[in-house]
Structure formats: structure tokens, C-alpha cells
Design a protein around this motif. Structure first.
Motif, PDB file in Angstrom:
ATOM      1  N   ALA A   1       0.873  -1.085   0.063  1.00 46.45           N
ATOM      2  CA  ALA A   1      -0.003   0.000   0.204  1.00 46.45           C
ATOM      3  C   ALA A   1       0.917   1.033   0.272  1.00 46.45           C
ATOM      4  CB  ALA A   1      -1.090  -0.040   0.700  1.00 46.45           C
ATOM      5  N   GLN A   2       1.729   1.177   0.680  1.00 47.22           N
ATOM      6  CA  GLN A   2       3.076   2.471   0.879  1.00 47.22           C
ATOM      7  C   GLN A   2       3.261   2.820  -0.719  1.00 47.22           C
ATOM      8  OE1 GLN A   2       3.064   4.214   3.533  1.00 47.22           O
ATOM      9  NE2 GLN A   2       5.392   5.471   2.808  1.00 47.22           N
ATOM     10  N   PHE A   3       3.687   1.685  -1.076  1.00 49.27           N
ATOM     11  CA  PHE A   3       4.762   1.612  -2.086  1.00 49.27           C
ATOM     12  C   PHE A   3       3.263   2.261  -2.959  1.00 49.27           C
ATOM     13  CE2 PHE A   3       5.809  -0.117  -6.600  1.00 49.27           C
ATOM     14  CZ  PHE A   3       7.259   0.061  -6.245  1.00 49.27           C
ATOM     15  N   GLU A   4       2.401   1.666  -3.779  1.00 43.62           N
ATOM     16  CA  GLU A   4       1.557   1.727  -4.619  1.00 43.62           C
ATOM     17  C   GLU A   4       1.317   3.425  -4.036  1.00 43.62           C
ATOM     18  OE1 GLU A   4      -1.183  -0.575  -4.057  1.00 43.62           O
ATOM     19  OE2 GLU A   4      -0.504  -2.192  -5.164  1.00 43.62           O
ATOM     20  N   LYS A   5       1.090   4.336  -3.358  1.00 48.35           N
ATOM     21  CA  LYS A   5       1.094   5.256  -2.929  1.00 48.35           C
ATOM     22  C   LYS A   5       2.105   6.251  -3.212  1.00 48.35           C
ATOM     23  CE  LYS A   5      -2.290   4.732   0.785  1.00 48.35           C
ATOM     24  NZ  LYS A   5      -2.248   4.361   2.199  1.00 48.35           N
ATOM     25  N   GLY A   6       2.954   5.676  -3.634  1.00 47.79           N
ATOM     26  CA  GLY A   6       4.435   6.356  -4.404  1.00 47.79           C
ATOM     27  C   GLY A   6       5.163   7.019  -2.927  1.00 47.79           C
ATOM     28  N   LYS A   7       5.131   6.483  -1.600  1.00 47.71           N
ATOM     29  CA  LYS A   7       5.727   7.026  -0.471  1.00 47.71           C
ATOM     30  C   LYS A   7       6.901   5.712  -0.579  1.00 47.71           C
ATOM     31  CE  LYS A   7       2.624   8.859   2.125  1.00 47.71           C
ATOM     32  NZ  LYS A   7       1.484   8.675   3.437  1.00 47.71           N
ATOM     33  N   ARG A   8       7.429   6.551   0.017  1.00 45.86           N
ATOM     34  CA  ARG A   8       8.766   5.800   0.823  1.00 45.86           C
ATOM     35  C   ARG A   8       8.572   4.165   1.421  1.00 45.86           C
ATOM     36  NH1 ARG A   8      13.058   8.006  -1.211  1.00 45.86           N
ATOM     37  NH2 ARG A   8      12.957   9.806  -1.668  1.00 45.86           N
ATOM     38  N   VAL A   9       9.910   2.785   1.151  1.00 43.49           N
ATOM     39  CA  VAL A   9       9.818   2.008   1.340  1.00 43.49           C
ATOM     40  C   VAL A   9      11.347   2.236   1.958  1.00 43.49           C
ATOM     41  CG1 VAL A   9       7.393   1.264   1.027  1.00 43.49           C
ATOM     42  CG2 VAL A   9       9.224   0.362  -0.685  1.00 43.49           C
ATOM     43  N   ALA A  10      12.027   1.233   2.736  1.00 38.77           N
ATOM     44  CA  ALA A  10      13.544   0.807   2.928  1.00 38.77           C
ATOM     45  C   ALA A  10      13.540  -0.678   3.370  1.00 38.77           C
ATOM     46  CB  ALA A  10      13.842   1.829   3.214  1.00 38.77           C
ATOM     47  N   ALA A  11      14.525  -0.823   3.057  1.00 38.02           N
ATOM     48  CA  ALA A  11      15.409  -2.424   4.029  1.00 38.02           C
ATOM     49  C   ALA A  11      16.609  -2.650   3.691  1.00 38.02           C
ATOM     50  CB  ALA A  11      14.216  -3.528   3.018  1.00 38.02           C
ATOM     51  N   ILE A  12      16.932  -3.185   4.925  1.00 37.00           N
ATOM     52  CA  ILE A  12      18.241  -3.280   4.771  1.00 37.00           C
ATOM     53  C   ILE A  12      18.683  -5.018   4.876  1.00 37.00           C
ATOM     54  CG2 ILE A  12      18.447  -2.355   7.016  1.00 37.00           C
ATOM     55  CD1 ILE A  12      21.324  -1.163   6.842  1.00 37.00           C
ATOM     56  N   CYS A  13      20.396  -5.387   4.785  1.00 37.85           N
ATOM     57  CA  CYS A  13      21.065  -6.826   5.112  1.00 37.85           C
ATOM     58  C   CYS A  13      19.449  -7.696   3.992  1.00 37.85           C
ATOM     59  CB  CYS A  13      20.524  -7.169   6.419  1.00 37.85           C
ATOM     60  SG  CYS A  13      21.838  -8.578   6.942  1.00 37.85           S
ATOM     61  N   ALA A  14      19.159  -8.723   4.807  1.00 32.33           N
ATOM     62  CA  ALA A  14      18.267 -10.071   4.176  1.00 32.33           C
ATOM     63  C   ALA A  14      16.577  -8.838   3.924  1.00 32.33           C
ATOM     64  CB  ALA A  14      18.714 -10.340   5.240  1.00 32.33           C
ATOM     65  N   ALA A  15      16.162  -8.318   4.467  1.00 29.52           N
ATOM     66  CA  ALA A  15      15.558  -7.482   4.558  1.00 29.52           C
ATOM     67  C   ALA A  15      14.461  -7.375   2.771  1.00 29.52           C
ATOM     68  CB  ALA A  15      15.142  -6.628   5.705  1.00 29.52           C
ATOM     69  N   PRO A  16      15.564  -7.072   1.567  1.00 30.04           N
ATOM     70  CA  PRO A  16      15.004  -6.423   1.428  1.00 30.04           C
ATOM     71  C   PRO A  16      14.034  -7.887  -0.119  1.00 30.04           C
ATOM     72  CG  PRO A  16      17.592  -5.578   0.722  1.00 30.04           C
ATOM     73  CD  PRO A  16      16.720  -6.790   2.299  1.00 30.04           C
ATOM     74  N   LEU A  17      14.762  -9.095   0.665  1.00 28.99           N
ATOM     75  CA  LEU A  17      13.777  -9.666   0.174  1.00 28.99           C
ATOM     76  C   LEU A  17      12.107  -9.711   0.388  1.00 28.99           C
ATOM     77  CD1 LEU A  17      13.260 -12.764   2.369  1.00 28.99           C
ATOM     78  CD2 LEU A  17      15.091 -12.559   2.390  1.00 28.99           C
ATOM     79  N   VAL A  18      12.466  -9.485   1.469  1.00 25.62           N
ATOM     80  CA  VAL A  18      10.421  -9.318   1.500  1.00 25.62           C
ATOM     81  C   VAL A  18       9.945  -8.306   0.600  1.00 25.62           C
ATOM     82  CG1 VAL A  18       9.424  -8.182   3.619  1.00 25.62           C
ATOM     83  CG2 VAL A  18      10.909  -9.464   4.126  1.00 25.62           C
ATOM     84  N   LEU A  19      10.874  -6.943   0.413  1.00 22.56           N
ATOM     85  CA  LEU A  19       9.933  -5.892  -0.546  1.00 22.56           C
ATOM     86  C   LEU A  19      10.199  -6.903  -2.507  1.00 22.56           C
ATOM     87  CD1 LEU A  19      12.604  -3.203  -0.261  1.00 22.56           C
ATOM     88  CD2 LEU A  19       9.985  -3.717   0.383  1.00 22.56           C
ATOM     89  N   ALA A  20      11.306  -7.604  -2.618  1.00 21.06           N
ATOM     90  CA  ALA A  20      11.282  -8.406  -3.134  1.00 21.06           C
ATOM     91  C   ALA A  20       9.773  -9.451  -3.711  1.00 21.06           C
ATOM     92  CB  ALA A  20      12.745  -9.561  -4.042  1.00 21.06           C
ATOM     93  N   SER A  21       9.317 -10.031  -2.568  1.00 17.77           N
ATOM     94  CA  SER A  21       8.449 -10.992  -3.014  1.00 17.77           C
ATOM     95  C   SER A  21       7.659 -10.412  -2.665  1.00 17.77           C
ATOM     96  CB  SER A  21       9.012 -11.485  -1.128  1.00 17.77           C
ATOM     97  OG  SER A  21       7.939 -11.609   0.140  1.00 17.77           O
ATOM     98  N   VAL A  22       6.782  -9.255  -2.741  1.00 16.20           N
ATOM     99  CA  VAL A  22       5.811  -8.826  -3.086  1.00 16.20           C
ATOM    100  C   VAL A  22       5.785  -7.942  -3.685  1.00 16.20           C
ATOM    101  CG1 VAL A  22       4.833  -8.307  -0.683  1.00 16.20           C
ATOM    102  CG2 VAL A  22       6.014  -6.923  -1.439  1.00 16.20           C
TER     103      VAL A  22
END
Length: 189
Positions: free
Chosen positions: A92-113
Motif C-alpha cells: 500500500a505504501q509503495f503503490e501510493k508512491g511513498k517510501r519503503v526501505a529495507a537493509i541486509c536480508a530484508a530486501p527479500l521482503v520487498l522483492a517477494s511482494v
């Protein structure tokens, strides 16, 4: 004032969770650490217990967020990825054009969605395959691509935190905070 939420699951990496929170709060940014465990007490990957500010289930939505961020660590990143509420909030955050951030292993969450499709991203070395085929792995310590910021691991915690802070404060103020934290001495040692 900007508002940031950081999601915490058991098994998070301490420095990746707390250094960005510290940096953002020094800059006057309102940061709320949100537990997804059902308890305010969340245990890190190294057995450090941190008290979160809020419980995920007590928040109706995250529409007031300027940034949603995820610390890495294992199994913390896996636990975040398995939390449907976190996944939905990020989308929902991303679809509104708002910022998301993840570090280390957590970018896997961004990728999975699906948030890294067509994006440049970084992740902990050796975990590149978790970014998926649609992301461009850069290997950078910190990578920004439009409204997505990723960091490579524990050593990236400070530059990642300052990058996030730069979205809300002028460069001079960010530099002042870096100087106050003697970050320049680290870079010049």
C-alpha cells in the motif's frame, strides 16, 4: 513532521534496526518501532530484547507514514516476510508512491511482494537471488531507486540511516548530525 514506522520481528539484526532509528530521531523525525510478534518485547538475532513502541495489531493503517522500514537479520527477515499485514502495508505504501526501505536480508521482503521489479537494489552479499530476476543487483552499500532504498548489511546501517534522514531534512542538517555523531572520523580513519 515526518513519520516513520519500523517493523520488528524476532530475529532482527540489532544495529540495522537501532542505528537508523537513532539517526532519524536525532533529526527530529517521529519514528515508531512496531512489533509484529504480539508482544512489545522483541528478541534480536543475538538475544537482545528491545521494547517496541507499538503492536502491529493495534494500528488500523499506516497511511500517515512517510516511510516504512525493515531491519535485516535472520530469521527476522523471514519472519517479516511471513507476516501478511507487513506485506500489505508495504504494498500500500509503495503503490501510493511513498517510501519503503529495507537493509541486509530484508530486501527479500520487498522483492517477494513485487516492489523491486525494474529497480536497482542491494542486499546482504550472497543473497542476491532473493531479489528476483526483475531487480538489478548493484552490490552498493546503500542503493536508492525512486521510492525504494536498500542497504547491504550491518556496516551499511549508518550510511543507510543518513540516506533515509536526507529525505526529510536539508543536506546541511544531515551533515551536522553526521558531525555530531563523529561519522566523519570513521570515514577518515
Amino acid at each position: 513532521m515526518a513519520k516513520v514506522y519500523e517493523f520488528l520481528a524476532n530475529g532482527f539484526e540489532e544495529v540495522e534496526a537501532l542505528a537508523p532509528v537513532d539517526i532519524l530521531r536525532r533529526g527530529g523525525i517521529e519514528v515508531k518501532m512496531v512489533s509484529v510478534t504480539g508482544s512489545n518485547l522483541v528478541e534480536s538475532s543475538h538475544g537482545v530484547v528491545v521494547k517496541a513502541d507499538l503492536l502491529f495489531e493495534n494500528i488500523t493503517d499506516f497511511s500517515d507514514a512517510d516511510l516504512l522500514m525493515l531491519p535485516g537479520g535472520m530469521p527476522g527477515s523471514k519472519n517479516l516476510n511471513e507476516h501478511e499485514g507487513v506485506r500489505n502495508a508495504l504494498k500500500a505504501q509503495f503503490e501510493k508512491g511513498k517510501r519503503v526501505a529495507a537493509i541486509c536480508a530484508a530486501p527479500l521482503v520487498l522483492a517477494s511482494v513485487g516492489l523491486l521489479k525494474g529497480k536497482k537494489a542491494t542486499i546482504y552479499p550472497g543473497m542476491e537471488s532473493y531479489l528476483g530476476e526483475d531487480a538489478e543487483y548493484t552490490g552498493a552499500l546503500v542503493q536508492e531507486d525512486e521510492n525504494v532504498t536498500t542497504g547491504a548489511g550491518p556496516a551499511a546501517s549508518f550510511p543507510y540511516g543518513y540516506q533515509l534522514l536526507s529525505y526529510f531534512l536539508p543536506a546541511e542538517k544531515v551533515e551536522e548530525i553526521k558531525k555530531g555523531m563523529i561519522y566523519d572520523r570513521l570515514l577518515n580513519s
